[in-house]
Design an enzyme around this catalytic site. Structure first.
Site, mmCIF file in Angstrom:
data_model
loop_
_atom_site.group_PDB
_atom_site.id
_atom_site.type_symbol
_atom_site.label_atom_id
_atom_site.label_comp_id
_atom_site.label_asym_id
_atom_site.label_seq_id
_atom_site.Cartn_x
_atom_site.Cartn_y
_atom_site.Cartn_z
ATOM 1 N N ARG A 57 17.805 -7.082 -9.271
ATOM 2 C CA ARG A 57 18.707 -6.681 -8.218
ATOM 3 C C ARG A 57 17.616 -5.218 -7.757
ATOM 4 N NH1 ARG A 57 23.886 -6.700 -11.837
ATOM 5 N NH2 ARG A 57 24.276 -8.780 -11.785
ATOM 6 N N ARG A 150 30.399 -4.674 -5.093
ATOM 7 C CA ARG A 150 28.974 -4.388 -5.717
ATOM 8 C C ARG A 150 28.022 -4.940 -4.885
ATOM 9 N NH1 ARG A 150 27.858 -5.878 -11.999
ATOM 10 N NH2 ARG A 150 27.296 -7.918 -11.045
ATOM 11 N N ARG A 161 30.654 -16.307 -11.889
ATOM 12 C CA ARG A 161 30.875 -15.156 -12.652
ATOM 13 C C ARG A 161 32.382 -15.053 -12.786
ATOM 14 N NH1 ARG A 161 25.660 -13.562 -11.842
ATOM 15 N NH2 ARG A 161 24.965 -11.854 -13.103
HETATM 16 N N1 LIG Z 1 24.101 -13.292 -24.878
HETATM 17 C C1 LIG Z 1 23.578 -12.275 -24.022
HETATM 18 N N2 LIG Z 1 23.909 -11.902 -22.933
HETATM 19 C C2 LIG Z 1 23.508 -10.826 -22.145
HETATM 20 C C3 LIG Z 1 22.219 -10.424 -22.553
HETATM 21 N N3 LIG Z 1 21.875 -9.462 -21.692
HETATM 22 C C4 LIG Z 1 22.921 -9.436 -20.665
HETATM 23 N N4 LIG Z 1 23.680 -10.398 -21.111
HETATM 24 C C5 LIG Z 1 25.053 -10.677 -20.364
HETATM 25 O O1 LIG Z 1 24.747 -11.489 -19.289
HETATM 26 C C6 LIG Z 1 25.807 -11.420 -18.279
HETATM 27 C C7 LIG Z 1 25.119 -11.138 -16.924
HETATM 28 O O2 LIG Z 1 24.379 -9.849 -16.973
HETATM 29 P P1 LIG Z 1 23.830 -9.494 -15.494
HETATM 30 O O3 LIG Z 1 23.050 -10.485 -14.795
HETATM 31 O O4 LIG Z 1 23.296 -8.238 -15.694
HETATM 32 O O5 LIG Z 1 25.103 -9.255 -14.367
HETATM 33 P P2 LIG Z 1 26.266 -8.282 -14.542
HETATM 34 O O6 LIG Z 1 26.839 -8.144 -16.153
HETATM 35 O O7 LIG Z 1 27.333 -8.600 -13.651
HETATM 36 O O8 LIG Z 1 25.730 -7.023 -14.046
HETATM 37 C C8 LIG Z 1 26.727 -10.190 -18.811
HETATM 38 O O9 LIG Z 1 27.820 -10.702 -19.224
HETATM 39 C C9 LIG Z 1 25.764 -9.351 -19.691
HETATM 40 O O10 LIG Z 1 26.537 -8.785 -20.766
HETATM 41 C C10 LIG Z 1 21.579 -10.838 -23.652
HETATM 42 O O11 LIG Z 1 20.476 -10.234 -24.192
HETATM 43 N N5 LIG Z 1 22.214 -11.936 -24.516
HETATM 44 N N1 LIG Z 2 37.363 1.893 -13.318
HETATM 45 C C1 LIG Z 2 36.624 1.431 -12.038
HETATM 46 N N2 LIG Z 2 37.161 1.548 -11.105
HETATM 47 C C2 LIG Z 2 36.657 1.249 -9.778
HETATM 48 N N3 LIG Z 2 35.636 0.722 -9.636
HETATM 49 C C3 LIG Z 2 35.019 0.392 -11.044
HETATM 50 C C4 LIG Z 2 35.297 0.889 -12.018
HETATM 51 N N4 LIG Z 2 34.306 0.515 -13.180
HETATM 52 C C5 LIG Z 2 33.385 -0.155 -12.521
HETATM 53 N N5 LIG Z 2 33.422 0.107 -11.053
HETATM 54 C C6 LIG Z 2 32.735 -0.759 -10.049
HETATM 55 O O1 LIG Z 2 32.785 -2.136 -10.335
HETATM 56 C C7 LIG Z 2 31.416 -2.755 -10.441
HETATM 57 C C8 LIG Z 2 30.922 -3.559 -11.546
HETATM 58 O O2 LIG Z 2 30.914 -2.382 -12.508
HETATM 59 P P1 LIG Z 2 29.292 -2.947 -13.489
HETATM 60 O O3 LIG Z 2 29.367 -1.688 -14.096
HETATM 61 O O4 LIG Z 2 28.511 -3.170 -12.565
HETATM 62 O O5 LIG Z 2 30.016 -3.864 -14.219
HETATM 63 P P2 LIG Z 2 29.276 -4.980 -15.656
HETATM 64 O O6 LIG Z 2 28.178 -4.201 -16.043
HETATM 65 O O7 LIG Z 2 30.283 -4.908 -16.251
HETATM 66 O O8 LIG Z 2 29.053 -6.014 -14.888
HETATM 67 C C9 LIG Z 2 30.582 -1.617 -9.785
HETATM 68 O O9 LIG Z 2 30.108 -1.665 -8.505
HETATM 69 C C10 LIG Z 2 31.054 -0.306 -10.489
HETATM 70 O O10 LIG Z 2 30.813 0.588 -9.486
#
Ligand SMILES: Nc1nc2c(ncn2[C@@H]2O[C@H](COP(=O)(O)OP(=O)(O)O)[C@@H](O)[C@H]2O)c(=O)[nH]1
Ligand SMILES: Nc1ncnc2c1ncn2[C@@H]1O[C@H](COP(=O)(O)OP(=O)(O)O)[C@@H](O)[C@H]1O
Length: 211
Positions: A57, A150, A161
């Site tokens: 991203r 986001r 998702r």
């Molecule tokens: N099993 C597994 N899941 C992972 C790993 N790295 C990231 N994830 C999971 O993959 C999912 C998607 O991650 P990402 O594409 O970064 O999207 P985001 O969680 O929406 O920011 C999330 O639930 C992460 O926790 C890994 O090494 N192993």
């Molecule tokens: N407590 C909260 N209240 C409002 N917005 C939040 C909160 N926690 C996270 N966010 C926002 O929600 C979105 C998803 O959070 P993120 O940390 O990227 O989630 P994840 O890593 O679990 O995928 C981001 O844009 C973040 O800024």
């Protein structure tokens, strides 16, 4: 996990601070909470940099947020036995390499893994012995709004998702799967709960750095 026998990290995994697994639906706030934690406790925690086949991203740095690789590259390393766990999520591969965890443990830091629920189940079959935490949204509607705001996903990505989120929330109800479930409604409250559960490990890590 398909490849048996299940990976074992060896006796070194039992030494040093306990790792931490943060799981929960995409968009629940794992990265946001981890960013705060890493900022407040620099050097105490180390992030296990996963491999993924998804595209970076804007702002994501290769080797820091993820190791961005092709499916072929990743499969080759999996076949060579270099991964502790791996899973397919929303059309992409994700996985934790042995090297990612060892790099953090070598520095005596608390290793933090951000992994999905399949990863949690697979890590449970290793001897990593982490603290398991699930970060969850207050509701699916709030989750959808956060994911939309986001602006990282296409409509299709968003749908995948959200479907995965419903499965995650169901499977997370399994008794004993997580040591703690944090509902991330108010961010500061969620962060306090995270710090509280990690407090003992944080203290231990800080003490060991002093000596
Ligand atoms: N099993 C597994 N899941 C992972 C790993 N790295 C990231 N994830 C999971 O993959 C999912 C998607 O991650 P990402 O594409 O970064 O999207 P985001 O969680 O929406 O920011 C999330 O639930 C992460 O926790 C890994 O090494 N192993
Ligand atoms: N407590 C909260 N209240 C409002 N917005 C939040 C909160 N926690 C996270 N966010 C926002 O929600 C979105 C998803 O959070 P993120 O940390 O990227 O989630 P994840 O890593 O679990 O995928 C981001 O844009 C973040 O800024």
């Amino acid at each position: 996990m398909q490849n048996l026998p299940f990976p074992r990290m060896g006796p070194s995994a039992m030494q040093g601070p306990r790792p931490v697994v943060l799981s929960g639906p995409s968009g629940a706030g794992k990265s946001t909470l981890l960013k705060k934690l890493f900022k407040d406790y620099e050097n105490v925690f180390g992030f296990s940099v996963s491999h993924t086949t998804r595209k970076p991203r804007p702002g994501e740095v290769n080797g820091k947020d993820y190791h961005f690789v092709t499916r072929e590259e990743m499969q080759k390393e999996i076949d060579a036995g270099e991964f502790i766990e791996h899973a397919e999520f929303s059309g992409n591969m994700y996985g934790t390499s042995k090297g990612a965890v060892q790099a953090i443990q070598a520095q005596n830091q608390i290793c933090v893994l951000d992994i999905d629920i399949q990863g949690v189940k697979n890590i449970k079959r290793t001897d990593l012995n982490p603290i398991y935490i699930s970060v969850q949204p207050p509701s699916i509607d709030v989750l959808e709004k956060r994911l939309r705001d986001r602006r990282t996903e296409t409509e299709e990505g968003l749908r995948k998702r959200l479907t995965a989120a419903c499965v995650d929330l169901e499977l997370s109800k399994e008794p004993g799967l997580f040591d703690l479930v944090i509902i991330n409604d108010d961010l500061e409250k969620a962060y306090s709960e995270l710090k509280e559960v990690l407090w003992e490990e944080i203290k231990k890590a800080q003490e060991s750095k002093k000596s």
